[in-house]
Design an enzyme around this catalytic site. Sequence first.
Site, short mmCIF file in Angstrom:
data_model
loop_
_atom_site.label_atom_id
_atom_site.label_comp_id
_atom_site.label_asym_id
_atom_site.label_seq_id
_atom_site.Cartn_x
_atom_site.Cartn_y
_atom_site.Cartn_z
N ASP A 69 -15.57 0.03 -6.67
CA ASP A 69 -14.27 0.41 -5.97
C ASP A 69 -13.45 1.01 -6.96
O ASP A 69 -12.86 0.57 -7.76
CB ASP A 69 -13.61 -1.08 -5.46
N TYR A 115 -9.05 -6.72 -5.14
CA TYR A 115 -8.49 -6.24 -3.83
C TYR A 115 -9.22 -5.30 -3.40
O TYR A 115 -9.10 -4.22 -4.19
CB TYR A 115 -6.94 -6.33 -3.82
N LYS A 171 -6.14 7.01 -3.43
CA LYS A 171 -5.40 7.52 -4.27
C LYS A 171 -5.35 9.05 -4.71
O LYS A 171 -4.74 9.87 -3.72
CB LYS A 171 -5.41 6.77 -5.55
#
Length: 426
Positions: free
Chosen positions: A239, A144, A267
Amino acid sequence: MEINKSKELFSRAQKTIPGGVNSPVRAFRSVGGTPLFIKKAKDSYLYDADGNKYIDYIASWGPMILGHAHEEVTRAIQERAALSTSYGAPTELEIEMAELITGMVPNVDMIRMVNSGTEACMSAVRLARGFTGKNKVIKFEGHYHGHADAFLVKAGSGLATLSIQNVPGITSGVSQDTLTAPFNNLPAVEELVKKYPGEIAAIIVEPVAGNMGCVPPEKGFLESLRTICDREKIILIFDEVMTGFRLAPGGAQEKLGIRADLVTYGKVIGGGLPVGAFGGRREIMEHIAPLGKVYQAGTLSGNPIAMIAGITTLKILKENPSIYRELDEKTSHLHEGLDIVLKKKNIPCVINRVGSMISLHFTNHPVKDFETASLASMEKFNQFFHGMLEQGIYLPPSAYESWFLNNALSTRDLDETIDAAQFALG
């Protein structure tokens, strides 16, 4: 535990917010029950609207690596907020953030701040296309990269949790340019490269998957992707929204010893505030506007409050590298304890772990890709999730999400979690 207030809030939320939540996985749809509404958090603990206390293994889906409401981070935010929360103009903080990231991460010469991981991945793919002049992108099933159109083809995370196979609103043209392969399956990648010669702009990959549970790369897989990309003049995008600054000061590139051409972040670099970034080799990054013609912009990118939260967090990690060893030791302790409990109860389960990311898969088979992750028992996971929640252990409400440990967790917290598992598993 009583969650009457959470039930009231969820009922109220559903009247004005689709599904009652602002991100689908929070809705508890796959595990059942009512999502908890959180009132506050401190160190390794969450406190819900009813005053119940929980040991937290989500860490806001990764960024709270130091623990909640860390004193240095919150103080820095408070001091900076007094100077205004936004300017829409450059600040020295943005330079400091860029210098920190490029100084800590191998193979990143330049960095562009954005506002989310989705935006970072979307921008990195656009840049790869602009740099190479090619259109197609390879992604991996169950990975994702945010909710941009190109990434919602065979995605993990919330889509897998809600069993959404095809997303309405995604055009056939976008789907045709997004090629998918199973994670850890090199022949499948080679087949796509052979099928579309000279058409593939980028391969984007979570170097350690976190959106189908924690799934590590098999030995040689990422190295082979690097070889393919070099041979075919394809941009390799890591990613690292989850793994960046969590697995090591230099993220997965450092821990796994693989260089990517472009890297995306989120994050941890926001210290809990909404932030993203993408960076990479200078020759590629100089194609971004205003230097180049690949356009990307964001009115609030480099927000001063987000920057100071991220800078403070990264400085603490840089100056205290022992944090990574401590996190590894804590995650290992939890892994070993849960493994003992599962074996005693003779419950088939695979535990995957890399650094401070870990997940349980109730299956007999190794979990190496989305297909094998999907074979695990959702019913058993749901039982485990609610059993742990009843005992004050807050886990991701989906079998397709990695757990994230924070360094405020104590040995007592970990042992309480292991003890709770004995009851949760029946």
